[in-house]
Design an enzyme around this catalytic site. Structure first.
Site, mmCIF file in Angstrom:
data_model
loop_
_atom_site.group_PDB
_atom_site.id
_atom_site.type_symbol
_atom_site.label_atom_id
_atom_site.label_comp_id
_atom_site.label_asym_id
_atom_site.label_seq_id
_atom_site.Cartn_x
_atom_site.Cartn_y
_atom_site.Cartn_z
ATOM 1 N N LYS A 72 1.235 -0.518 -9.479
ATOM 2 C CA LYS A 72 2.041 0.703 -9.590
ATOM 3 C C LYS A 72 2.344 1.306 -7.745
ATOM 4 C CE LYS A 72 0.123 4.559 -11.487
ATOM 5 N NZ LYS A 72 -0.875 5.656 -11.995
ATOM 6 N N LYS B 154 4.014 14.768 -1.324
ATOM 7 C CA LYS B 154 4.155 14.801 -2.775
ATOM 8 C C LYS B 154 4.310 12.746 -2.605
ATOM 9 C CE LYS B 154 5.717 19.517 -4.515
ATOM 10 N NZ LYS B 154 7.094 20.015 -4.216
ATOM 11 N N GLU B 155 4.231 12.246 -3.947
ATOM 12 C CA GLU B 155 4.224 11.095 -3.913
ATOM 13 C C GLU B 155 4.957 11.063 -5.215
ATOM 14 O OE1 GLU B 155 0.997 8.851 -3.129
ATOM 15 O OE2 GLU B 155 0.585 9.180 -5.142
#
Length: 163
Positions: free
Chosen positions: A84, A71-72
């Protein structure tokens, strides 16, 4: 402790704003598995709307040792500067021994119809995993950047339906 970074730049003949329409939104999450399933087989939105605080789960195709998914969290989404930043917060990338793993994407306007996609991986490992640095590669980011450029170009030449 080992800190490092690796950078890939791709010069394009596509306007920065058109690339940011993908990179700066959740559109990338949909397009990556569609355009380059050999890089990421699935990107799931866990929470958020694509802005700061958004969490996505990245799932790799089978066959990459030690990497199933992670997960990021988006820590920066700058729609004016086209930047970003996403940081790994849980999952296989950290289990490999990375203390931190951060992806910084920048779409830099070079002219009205040209830009550079700069993808930077910043990482930190502990002394027990000195070999991890050699496993960090920008090749998947290069593949994604090339696919997005091709996608934008192909989308432009699709004839518009007239009513």
């Amino acid at each position: 402790m080992v800190k490092g970074s690796k950078v890939h730049e791709l010069e394009t003949d596509v306007p920065a704003s058109e690339l940011w329409a993908i990179y700066g939104t959740l559109g990338a999450a949909t397009l990556i598995p569609e355009l380059v399933p050999h890089v990421l087989s699935k990107v799931d939105l866990i929470s958020g709307d694509g802005d700061v605080g958004t969490i996505v789960q990245l799932t790799f195709p089978p066959g990459i040792p030690g990497l199933g998914s992670y997960k990021e969290k988006f820590t920066t989404v700058d729609h004016e500067k086209y930047i970003k930043v996403a940081e790994a917060i849980e999952g296989d990338i950290l289990k490999l021994g990375f203390l931190s793993y951060l992806l910084r994407l920048e779409v830099i306007a070079k002219g009205a119809d040209s830009s550079v996609i700069r993808s930077t991986l910043e990482f930190e490992t502990d002394d027990a995993h000195p070999d991890l640095e050699s496993k960090v590669s920008t090749a998947p980011l290069a593949t994604i950047a090339e696919a997005f450029v091709k996608y934008v170009k192909e989308k432009k030449i699709i004839p518009q339906a007239t009513s």
